[in-house]
Scaffold this motif. Structure first.
Motif, short mmCIF file in Angstrom:
data_model
loop_
_atom_site.label_atom_id
_atom_site.label_comp_id
_atom_site.label_asym_id
_atom_site.label_seq_id
_atom_site.Cartn_x
_atom_site.Cartn_y
_atom_site.Cartn_z
N VAL A 194 44.08 27.76 35.53
CA VAL A 194 42.87 27.20 36.15
C VAL A 194 41.77 27.00 35.11
CG1 VAL A 194 41.72 29.41 36.71
CG2 VAL A 194 41.41 27.44 38.24
N ASP A 214 47.23 22.68 44.99
CA ASP A 214 46.43 23.88 45.20
C ASP A 214 47.20 25.13 44.78
OD1 ASP A 214 44.23 22.47 46.15
OD2 ASP A 214 44.90 22.55 48.24
N TYR A 215 46.51 25.98 44.03
CA TYR A 215 47.04 27.29 43.57
C TYR A 215 48.27 27.17 42.66
CZ TYR A 215 44.33 31.18 45.60
OH TYR A 215 43.37 32.13 45.86
N TYR A 217 33.39 30.59 47.10
CA TYR A 217 33.82 29.45 47.91
C TYR A 217 33.84 29.75 49.41
CZ TYR A 217 35.64 27.23 43.60
OH TYR A 217 35.78 26.66 42.38
O1 7UC Z 1 36.42 24.18 42.42
C1 7UC Z 1 37.58 23.74 42.42
O2 7UC Z 1 37.84 22.58 42.06
C2 7UC Z 1 38.67 24.65 42.91
C3 7UC Z 1 39.93 24.56 42.06
C4 7UC Z 1 39.71 25.16 40.69
N1 7UC Z 1 41.06 25.26 42.68
C5 7UC Z 1 41.60 24.76 43.89
C6 7UC Z 1 42.93 25.38 44.24
O3 7UC Z 1 43.06 25.94 45.32
O4 7UC Z 1 43.86 25.27 43.46
#
Ligand code: 7UC
Ligand code: FE
Length: 281
Positions: A148, A94-95, A61
């Motif tokens: 995730v 996020d996270y 990313y």
């Molecule tokens: O590709 C994505 O959608 C990233 C996602 C799995 N995570 C974002 C985060 O920071 O929580």
């Protein structure tokens, strides 16, 4: 929710201005700083004044020049994919799947499709307030697990790997994180219902015994996260304009990216920041 800020310039902003800006983020939950024209370095400089930037745990990313920048992009540069296309197209914070999620998320779009590009938000304090009493008491006495795994993106190097090996690796690198189902926001004092449809998959009572996941589904439904039409009264759609830097309170809000159905060029740069408070007490 949210406020617009005009005529902000990080180069001339005083420390007091930065302090005021942070207070606006906590108070209004979303702040959009208009008419910004920042290089990757300048964008990071600004981020570092607001908090400690944490780079994303997966290098695929990262921005080629600044690893702190998480790139969401469907535009190849010189035939090379930069960042990852169509990120965050599900309700999440996020996270949330990590032990210590971020205080603030910021997004700075670089290319915007002609229509249908923005982000949906839900204030999970309002969602908590909307729970019936029985669910409120379960929510305040339970914990949830977040992973995730449902939204982990297959990487180019994953091609031809057995799916079981990839799944095992996800559990190894990012084992599920357990957080209280509700916590008190360290700044606003509000009770936040900390669950999201993308990552939250299990709810336990205070004895660490799993509860019926229908309870979780009911809470998610009341929060608006299961409304596929995005018409639930708690859902707000916020559109982007070029030059916007949007910063939001990642403790209070869940969000869901709104990507256009076509493949018009879309690029955005994200920074994620810790503030000086624990995520929750
Ligand atoms: O590709 C994505 O959608 C990233 C996602 C799995 N995570 C974002 C985060 O920071 O929580
Ligand atoms: Fe996100």
């Amino acid at each position: 929710m949210g406020v617009f800020i005009y005529e902000f310039n990080n180069k001339t902003a005083s420390d007091q201005d930065i302090q005021d800006l942070k207070e606006l983020i906590y108070k209004h939950k979303i702040v959009v700083i208009k008419e910004q024209d920042l290089s990757p370095d300048q964008y990071c400089d600004f981020g570092y004044r607001l908090g400690d930037i944490e780079k994303y745990y997966q290098p695929m990313y990262h921005h080629p020049e600044r690893e702190e920048i998480f790139v969401s992009s469907n535009v190849p540069e010189n035939g090379q994919q930069i960042g990852v296309p169509k990120t965050g197209k599900f309700w999440h914070a996020d996270y949330a799947f990590m032990p210590k999620p971020f205080a603030f998320s910021m997004v700075y779009p670089q290319a915007i499709p002609s229509k249908n590009r923005g982000t949906y938000f839900i204030d999970m304090f309002k969602a908590f307030r909307g729970l019936p009493d029985d669910l409120k008491s379960i929510a305040t006495e339970s914990s949830c697990y977040h992973s995730v795994r449902r939204f982990f993106k297959i990487r180019p190097d994953d091609v031809y790997r057995p799916i079981s090996e990839i799944l095992d690796e996800i559990e190894q690198v990012t084992p599920p994180s357990k957080h209280p189902t509700t916590f008190t926001h360290p700044v606003t004092g509000e009770t936040v219902l900390y669950i999201n449809d993308g990552f939250t998959y299990r709810i336990d009572n205070s004895e660490e015994e799993p509860l019926d996941t229908n309870i979780l589904q009911k809470m998610l439904a009341i929060s608006g996260q299961l409304d596929n039409r995005f018409e639930h009264p708690l859902i707000e759609h916020h559109e982007f304009e070029l030059g916007d830097v949007r910063i939001w309170d990642n403790r209070s809000l869940v969000h869901c990216a709104h990507h256009a159905a076509n493949s018009e060029p879309t690029i955005s740069f994200r920074l994620t920041l810790y503030d000086s408070y624990p995520f929750y007490e």
